[in-house]
Every structure is written in structure tokens, then in C-alpha cells.
Design an enzyme around this catalytic site. Structure first.
Site, PDB file in Angstrom:
ATOM      1  N   GLN A  79      -4.460  -5.249   6.793  1.00 42.64           N
ATOM      2  CA  GLN A  79      -5.440  -6.172   6.210  1.00 42.64           C
ATOM      3  C   GLN A  79      -5.428  -7.546   6.865  1.00 42.64           C
ATOM      4  O   GLN A  79      -6.254  -8.398   6.532  1.00 42.64           O
ATOM      5  CB  GLN A  79      -5.208  -6.332   4.698  1.00 42.64           C
TER       6      GLN A  79
ATOM      7  N   ASP B 215       3.156  -4.456   7.950  1.00 44.51           N
ATOM      8  CA  ASP B 215       1.930  -3.679   7.789  1.00 44.51           C
ATOM      9  C   ASP B 215       0.761  -4.655   7.901  1.00 44.51           C
ATOM     10  O   ASP B 215       0.484  -5.418   6.983  1.00 44.51           O
ATOM     11  CB  ASP B 215       1.955  -2.984   6.416  1.00 44.51           C
TER      12      ASP B 215
ATOM     13  N   LYS C 116     -10.657  -0.587  10.229  1.00 44.62           N
ATOM     14  CA  LYS C 116     -10.826  -1.750   9.355  1.00 44.62           C
ATOM     15  C   LYS C 116     -11.240  -2.981  10.141  1.00 44.62           C
ATOM     16  O   LYS C 116     -11.423  -4.047   9.580  1.00 44.62           O
ATOM     17  CB  LYS C 116      -9.529  -2.015   8.590  1.00 44.62           C
TER      18      LYS C 116
ATOM     19  N   CYS D  26      -4.641   2.483  -3.776  1.00 42.11           N
ATOM     20  CA  CYS D  26      -3.409   2.950  -3.109  1.00 42.11           C
ATOM     21  C   CYS D  26      -2.269   1.970  -3.324  1.00 42.11           C
ATOM     22  O   CYS D  26      -1.457   1.735  -2.408  1.00 42.11           O
ATOM     23  CB  CYS D  26      -3.618   3.182  -1.612  1.00 42.11           C
TER      24      CYS D  26
ATOM     25  N   HIS E  30       0.876  -1.179   0.000  1.00 39.83           N
ATOM     26  CA  HIS E  30       0.000   0.000   0.000  1.00 39.83           C
ATOM     27  C   HIS E  30       0.919   1.237   0.000  1.00 39.83           C
ATOM     28  O   HIS E  30       2.017   1.190   0.565  1.00 39.83           O
ATOM     29  CB  HIS E  30      -0.826  -0.061   1.285  1.00 39.83           C
TER      30      HIS E  30
HETATM   31  C1  LIG Z   1      -5.704   0.665   4.573  1.00 39.41           C
HETATM   32  C2  LIG Z   1      -4.305   0.231   4.529  1.00 39.41           C
HETATM   33  C3  LIG Z   1      -3.282   1.067   4.990  1.00 39.41           C
HETATM   34  C4  LIG Z   1      -3.527   2.464   5.481  1.00 39.41           C
HETATM   35  O1  LIG Z   1      -4.360   2.469   6.585  1.00 39.41           O
HETATM   36  P1  LIG Z   1      -4.949   3.854   7.130  1.00 39.41           P
HETATM   37  O2  LIG Z   1      -5.959   3.420   8.132  1.00 39.41           O
HETATM   38  O3  LIG Z   1      -5.555   4.549   5.951  1.00 39.41           O
HETATM   39  O4  LIG Z   1      -3.825   4.622   7.705  1.00 39.41           O
HETATM   40  C5  LIG Z   1      -1.992   0.590   4.938  1.00 39.41           C
HETATM   41  N1  LIG Z   1      -1.722  -0.641   4.484  1.00 39.41           N
HETATM   42  C6  LIG Z   1      -2.683  -1.470   4.042  1.00 39.41           C
HETATM   43  C7  LIG Z   1      -2.310  -2.847   3.552  1.00 39.41           C
HETATM   44  C8  LIG Z   1      -4.003  -1.056   4.033  1.00 39.41           C
HETATM   45  O5  LIG Z   1      -4.955  -1.862   3.571  1.00 39.41           O
END
Ligand SMILES: *Cc1c(COP(=O)(O)O)cnc(C)c1O
Length: 406
Positions: A202, A199, A225, A365, A122
Site C-alpha cells: 500500500q 510489506d 495496485k 483481509c 494484511h
Molecule cells: C493487497 C495487499 C497484500 C496482498 O497483495 P497481493 O497482490 O494480493 O498478493 C498484502 N499486503 C497489503 C498491505 C495489501 O494491501
């Protein structure tokens, strides 16, 4: 079996209609999930009963507000298997968590250092490192994917060199649904003495996370999320690293003692990284979102979502001619990115919206990944615990109708 209707009743938004009275079919859960009523109630209660600034007052309300926030910190630490609640830092989201690590931990990377990341990241796990690279004279090394959307692990290992200063990668891709073998990837980096950030934006809504088992140095994710409030993110960091890192932002709450013209000292972790007034109401309510998940059980949520994913993929490929799915690894998370023949994703998304179906369209993104796949973008449907087989049927029916228009 889950009582999906009972779960759906906890989400008032799912009762609303769109596009001239059609029932909403919300399949944009990867961008943000909906919020159960009890979380909204926790937010309202925070404002109506316990609103006072945290850590600053001796009075009752301030104590209660502080307790709520610190309760969430302990809940989160337990939830992700952190060794201590002091390793949990509240941020605005995954994005801010990664920026914090890049700016603070990355400040000590020597010139000429190399950062390894993957083509499926992302933008939130690309741009902060690029900003750092430009400031400190670093280089970015990119791991490619195989055709099914799995990471090229051989190449990942081959990119390490004596100059590598950091390896950073997503746990789950927000486009392909690919679950990366983060334990192995972290273990390899550790053998080379390279720190890691995962990260987890997800992964956290769909699978049990244990940061100590993964072995990573940093792990980032977002409340919004995972059925929680917006504006709340989590950065897990290993305490011994956090203690060595300089502050990210300066201001109130992160200080030990402030003096002029210089000589200011800083608070202990995690407070050193929490300058200013946090979204303490949202943070408090995030614990209620974790209650919601744990009451149902993450394993049962995942089983339901995976069943929907398999059913939807099977229905889509058998019913829609010329449909291509991007990301076909076994065990992928409930995300379907697809194109239909050469129809522009935006046109499909717009027409689906008129039939009541909310999907995401575009680059998600992840522009470098789109470039790698050689496409302008995709349509993305993604599932959460409240989605049903009937909704999948409606979605496939709507898409069939849309596809027939081109
Ligand atoms: C949504 C997402 C982000 C960013 O998250 P925010 O809540 O917008 O800061 C980063 N990495 C992944 C894989 C995402 O799906």
C-alpha cells in the site's frame, strides 16, 4: 495542477456505466487500481509481437522477450533505490513474495524463535509466518495500535528479545491508511541484529520508496495496485541474504546443473528464486506502468490523492450523521475505512453499488485488526490519481441517501 480529465481519458474503464447506466465511481483502489490504456497496449504488444519464452532461446523473439523482462528488473531496481537489479525477484504478487521469504529465509530460524508482526497486518503478512511457526516451532509476537490507528512503538521495542528472529510489518495499512515509521522500526531491529521485511503493497502506489534508505532486508509489493498488470509482484532482498537462502520452488530456470539421483546445483540470484516460466508479458508491461507514474510524478499523484482524502473526510463527517472513521493519523494514505451508526457495512456497500459507487466492505483481509477494533468490518473508500472532487461529492451524496434508509 494535474489535468485529471486527461488522465481519466487514459483509463477506458472509467467511461463505463454500472447499475442501469450510472457512471462508475471507482473507489476501491486499495484492492486494485485500474490500468491505463498504454499498459494494456504493452500487454497486447507482448503477445502479438514478442511472445517467446525468456532466457531459453537463441532466436530473436526470445531475446526480445528476455530484454523486456530484464529491462523491467532494472527499472524496478532504480525505482526503489536497490543497490543492484540482482536484488529484484519477480513473483506473482506481494503474497507470494512474503511466502517466499517465510519459507526460504525462515527455514533456518531456530526452534523457539520469535517473530514480531503487528495487529494491522494484511493476512498475507500473517499466515505465511503462522505456517512457518507451526512447522518450525516458532512464536508470533503482536504489536498493538493506539486509538488513532498508529502503531504502539514503545511496545514494538519491548517485544524484542534474544529469541527474536524476524520483524515484519506493513509500510502502510490497507485499512487505516497509517504510514508506519519504517526507517525507525528497521533501525531498531538492526541494532538488535534482527532482520526485517516491509510489506509495501500500500505504500508503493502513493509514495517514493527507497529500500536502502529504509534499510530493510526485504520489501514486497504488487504491480496491480500501482496501475500495472495482475500476476506480477516484486520481492526486493539484500543480495548477501538472498545468496545464503535456499531456493523456494524447484523447476526450470532456477538451476545451475541438474543431475540424478542428486547433486543438482542452482542458478545465481535472482534466478535461483524464479522457477518456471514467469508472467514475462506482464512483467514487461509493468515498466510501462512505472512510466505512467513517473511521467505524472509520484509527488503530484500523492498531493492530489491527499487533497481528495482531506476533502472526503471533511465532507463525510459534516454530512453523514453517526459516521465513524477508523484510522485518523496525520499524513495517512488515501484510504477511508468507516461505519455509519450500526448499519452493517455490507448493506452500505450493496446500496452504494446500486448508485454507481464501488467501495470495499468487510474485513479487508485484516481480521485480527477488525477483532482489535471490535467491529465486524468496515466500508472502505480509497483514491487513486484519476479520482475527482466531483466523484467525492457524488459518493457523499449517495452515502447520505443510503444512510437515510436505515
Ligand atoms: C493487497 C495487499 C497484500 C496482498 O497483495 P497481493 O497482490 O494480493 O498478493 C498484502 N499486503 C497489503 C498491505 C495489501 O494491501
Amino acid at each position: 495542477m494535474l489535468d485529471i480529465q486527461d488522465i481519466r481519458r487514459q483509463f477506458p474503464i472509467l467511461e463505463r456505466t454500472v447499475a442501469d447506466g450510472r457512471p462508475l465511481i471507482y473507489l476501491d483502489n486499495t484492492a486494485t487500481s485500474q490500468t491505463p490504456h498504454r499498459v494494456v497496449e504493452a500487454i497486447v504488444s507482448g503477445y502479438e509481437h514478442t511472445k517467446a519464452n525468456v532466457h531459453r532461446g537463441v532466436h530473436t523473439l526470445s531475446q526480445e522477450a528476455t530484454d523486456l523482462q530484464e529491462h523491467t528488473r532494472r527499472r524496478v531496481a532504480e525505482y526503489i533505490g536497490a543497490a543492484s537489479h540482482e536484488e529484484i525477484i519477480f513473483t506473482r504478487g506481494t503474497t507470494e513474495a512474503i511466502n517466499l521469504v517465510a519459507a526460504s529465509f525462515g527455514a533456518s530460524f531456530p526452534r523457539g524463535g520469535e517473530i514480531i508482526l503487528t495487529v494491522m497486518e494484511h493476512h498475507a503478512n500473517i499466515v505465511p509466518w503462522q505456517l512457518l511457526a507451526a512447522r518450525n516451532g516458532l512464536e508470533i509476537k503482536v504489536v498493538d495500535i493506539h486509538d488513532d490507528g498508529s502503531l504502539n512503538l514503545e511496545q514494538y521495542r519491548s517485544l524484542f528479545s534474544p529469541r527474536t528472529v524476524m520483524a515484519t510489518f506493513c509500510h502502510v495499512s490497507n485499512v487505516l491508511g497509517t504510514v508506519n515509521p519504517v526507517r525507525e522500526m528497521v533501525a531498531y531491529a538492526r541494532e538488535q541484529g534482527v532482520p526485517t521485511l516491509v510489506d509495501g503493497a500500500q505504500a508503493s502506489p502513493h509514495m517514493r520508496i527507497n529500500v536502502q534508505e529504509i534499510g530493510c532486508d526485504f520489501y514486497a509489493f504488487s504491480s496491480h495496485k500501482m496501475y500495472g498488470p495482475t500476476g506480477v509482484g516484486i520481492l526486493y532482498g539484500r543480495k548477501e541474504l538472498l545468496e545464503q537462502m535456499p531456493p523456494y520452488q524447484g523447476g526450470g530456470e532456477m538451476i545451475g546443473h541438474v543431475q540424478l539421483p542428486s547433486g543438482t546445483t542452482f542458478a545465481e540470484v535472482p534466478f535461483k528464486f524464479e522457477a518456471g516460466t514467469p508472467d514475462f508479458v506482464g512483467i514487461g508491461a509493468f515498466a510501462t506502468a512505472l512510466d505512467f507514474i513517473e511521467e505524472i510524478g509520484l509527488e503530484r499523484i500523492a498531493a492530489h490523492e491527499h487533497e481528495l482524502l482531506l476533502y472526503a473526510e471533511q465532507q463525510l463527517t459534516s454530512e453523514i450523521e453517526g459516521l465513524r472513521i477508523f484510522g485518523t493519523t496525520p499524513g495517512k494514505e488515501p484510504v477511508i475505512s468507516f461505519l455509519v451508526r450500526d448499519v452493517h457495512p455490507y448493506d452500505i456497500g450493496m446500496l452504494l453499488d446500486r448508485l454507481g459507487v464501488a467501495v470495499r466492505t468487510g474485513h479487508h483481509c485484516a481480521q485480527p485488526l477488525m477483532e482489535r477494533l471490535g467491529i465486524p468490518g468496515t466500508v472502505r473508500a480509497s483514491f487513486a490519481v484519476y479520482n475527482t472532487r466531483a466523484e467525492v461529492d457524488e459518493f457523499v451524496k449517495a452515502l447520505k441517501r443510503v444512510a437515510s434508509m436505515f
